[in-house]
Design a protein around this motif. Sequence first.
Motif, PDB file in Angstrom:
ATOM      1  N   TRP A   1      -1.947 -10.184   6.141  1.00 51.50           N
ATOM      2  CA  TRP A   1      -1.670  -8.749   6.187  1.00 51.50           C
ATOM      3  C   TRP A   1      -2.688  -7.999   5.335  1.00 51.50           C
ATOM      4  O   TRP A   1      -3.216  -6.957   5.743  1.00 51.50           O
ATOM      5  CB  TRP A   1      -0.247  -8.467   5.702  1.00 51.50           C
TER       6      TRP A   1
ATOM      7  N   PHE B   1       3.446 -16.802   5.892  1.00 52.55           N
ATOM      8  CA  PHE B   1       4.517 -15.825   5.652  1.00 52.55           C
ATOM      9  C   PHE B   1       4.931 -15.910   4.185  1.00 52.55           C
ATOM     10  O   PHE B   1       5.901 -16.556   3.829  1.00 52.55           O
ATOM     11  CB  PHE B   1       5.716 -16.075   6.575  1.00 52.55           C
TER      12      PHE B   1
ATOM     13  N   GLU C   1       3.881 -10.659   3.338  1.00 48.35           N
ATOM     14  CA  GLU C   1       4.321 -10.466   4.730  1.00 48.35           C
ATOM     15  C   GLU C   1       5.815 -10.145   4.786  1.00 48.35           C
ATOM     16  O   GLU C   1       6.244  -9.308   5.602  1.00 48.35           O
ATOM     17  CB  GLU C   1       4.015 -11.709   5.555  1.00 48.35           C
TER      18      GLU C   1
ATOM     19  N   SER D   1      12.559 -12.057   8.955  1.00 51.05           N
ATOM     20  CA  SER D   1      11.656 -12.173   7.812  1.00 51.05           C
ATOM     21  C   SER D   1      12.215 -13.115   6.757  1.00 51.05           C
ATOM     22  O   SER D   1      11.482 -13.928   6.174  1.00 51.05           O
ATOM     23  CB  SER D   1      11.404 -10.790   7.191  1.00 51.05           C
TER      24      SER D   1
END
Length: 282
Positions: free
Chosen positions: A28, A207, A211, A233
Amino acid sequence: MADGACTSRHPALREIRERTYKPVDAWWTVLLVDPLASRLVRLVAPYRWLTPNVLTLIATVIGAGAMAGFARGDQRGLIVGAVLFHLSFVVDCMDGKIARLNGTGTVFGQWLDFVLDRVRVFFCALTLFGGQYARHHDVAYLWLMAVAIFLDLIRYLNGGQVDKVRRGMAEQLDALGFPVESGDEPRSLTGRAGACLRRNRIRTHLFSGIEYEMFVYIIGPLTGLIFEVTIFSGAALLLFEFVLIIRLHQATKAFPARLAAARGSVSPADFEPAPVAAPARR
């Protein structure tokens, strides 16, 4: 020239990338933050009064705007909150870049950045899920808020301890002049994929906390799927944290043999190399 005056020199983007980019970072950050942050750094770098601490405070003020948007709870408020949350993260990333570029970082600044970052995220959680509860009167949003805050805490605790243990093992091996990693090119599909990601500055821990926060406080509000995105998430974060723990367990099992080899009591061929250490996470 008086303190805080403009130096009139705007550094080149190439210089900013070389001096301020981390070798590997969250995807990201690499794809959606660094391209904008580096250009903003180029604009503000000559103004020495814009210290890293000032940028940290500006990011917190922008974060307060995100909280106000989340608290409204309607679609417009959620969109404004998501955009401001991303902007606050961009500015928050700028403070470290300015510190590395201008040499103006301080130990206190590191503390301030960490604390205000945690405060900003905590109150964004309160306002995002609290705003949805006030609007829909669904207690599930309060439970979701508790889970979101808990997972954010867990990943900070776990990440810090994993880094501490790995750093301790690496320091012991390094003190004995023993190589920590092999320079061989990975041959497996996952190994090649990981090498490709690292060549593009993207870490294999796909992740992480970054993120997680961006999905919960940006993707969720922008799509209106706050509940679904937060659940996804959280599950993704737990999966990758579990992978970190498995890799740490493998590394700690291999460490005694590696340490013995470093001390010359056994041959390096008598042990299997430990998995490559995951890079430090934000």
